[in-house]
Design a protein around this motif. Sequence first.
Motif, mmCIF file in Angstrom:
data_model
loop_
_atom_site.group_PDB
_atom_site.id
_atom_site.type_symbol
_atom_site.label_atom_id
_atom_site.label_comp_id
_atom_site.label_asym_id
_atom_site.label_seq_id
_atom_site.Cartn_x
_atom_site.Cartn_y
_atom_site.Cartn_z
ATOM 1 N N ALA A 201 -16.190 -28.335 -5.074
ATOM 2 C CA ALA A 201 -16.407 -27.181 -4.197
ATOM 3 C C ALA A 201 -15.072 -26.560 -3.784
ATOM 4 O O ALA A 201 -14.936 -25.325 -3.780
ATOM 5 N N LEU A 202 -14.084 -27.405 -3.462
ATOM 6 C CA LEU A 202 -12.776 -26.868 -3.074
ATOM 7 C C LEU A 202 -12.078 -26.179 -4.245
ATOM 8 O O LEU A 202 -11.433 -25.139 -4.064
ATOM 9 N N PHE A 203 -12.188 -26.763 -5.444
ATOM 10 C CA PHE A 203 -11.589 -26.114 -6.624
ATOM 11 C C PHE A 203 -12.203 -24.733 -6.854
ATOM 12 O O PHE A 203 -11.496 -23.765 -7.148
ATOM 13 N N ILE A 204 -13.505 -24.620 -6.710
ATOM 14 C CA ILE A 204 -14.174 -23.333 -6.920
ATOM 15 C C ILE A 204 -13.723 -22.331 -5.863
ATOM 16 O O ILE A 204 -13.395 -21.171 -6.186
ATOM 17 N N GLN A 205 -13.679 -22.766 -4.600
ATOM 18 C CA GLN A 205 -13.298 -21.857 -3.515
ATOM 19 C C GLN A 205 -11.841 -21.410 -3.645
ATOM 20 O O GLN A 205 -11.550 -20.215 -3.585
#
Length: 157
Positions: A16-20
Motif C-alpha cells: 500500500a505504501l509503495f502504491i501511494q
Amino acid sequence: MWLLLAFIAVPMIEIALFIQVGGLIGVWWTLLIVLITAIAGSYLVRAQGLRELGNLQRSFSDLRDPTEPLANGAMILFAGALLLTPGFFTDIVGLSLLVPRVRRAAFLWARSRVKVQSFSMGQQPQPEPKDRVVDAEFTDVTPDKKPTHPTSGWTQH
C-alpha cells in the motif's frame, strides 16, 4: 498467532505504501529512496553495532550485567534486517530502532515484562602477590633418557 499476523500485515502495508508513494513521486524516485535508506541504514547499523559491542565488552570486563548491551545489539541487528528489506514501513521501524532513546524505551518495556530469578558472574580468582617468596627444596624425578638410535651429528652432547 502474532507472528502470522505480522507476516500477513507487513507486506500488505508495504504494498500500500509503495502504491501511494510511487503515485505521488514516481517509480524511480521511490526505488531511489528505498536504495538510499538501505545504504544509509547499513552504515548506521555498522557504526552503532561496533559501539554496542564495545559496551558489551566493557560490561563483561567490569563484571556488570550485560543484559542491556545484549538487548541493544539484538535490536540493532533487527534494525539492520528491517533496513535491508525493501519498503517504507520496515525502513521507518528499522530507523527508529537505531535511535538510542527508542531502544532504551523498548528495553525498559521488555524488562518490565520479564522476571529474572538471579544473575551472577562467578568468582574471579585472586592473583597471588608478586613479591611472595616461597622457600622450598625439590628433587628431580625425571628419568634419564636413553637414546634409541645413534646421534645424527647435528646435535651436541
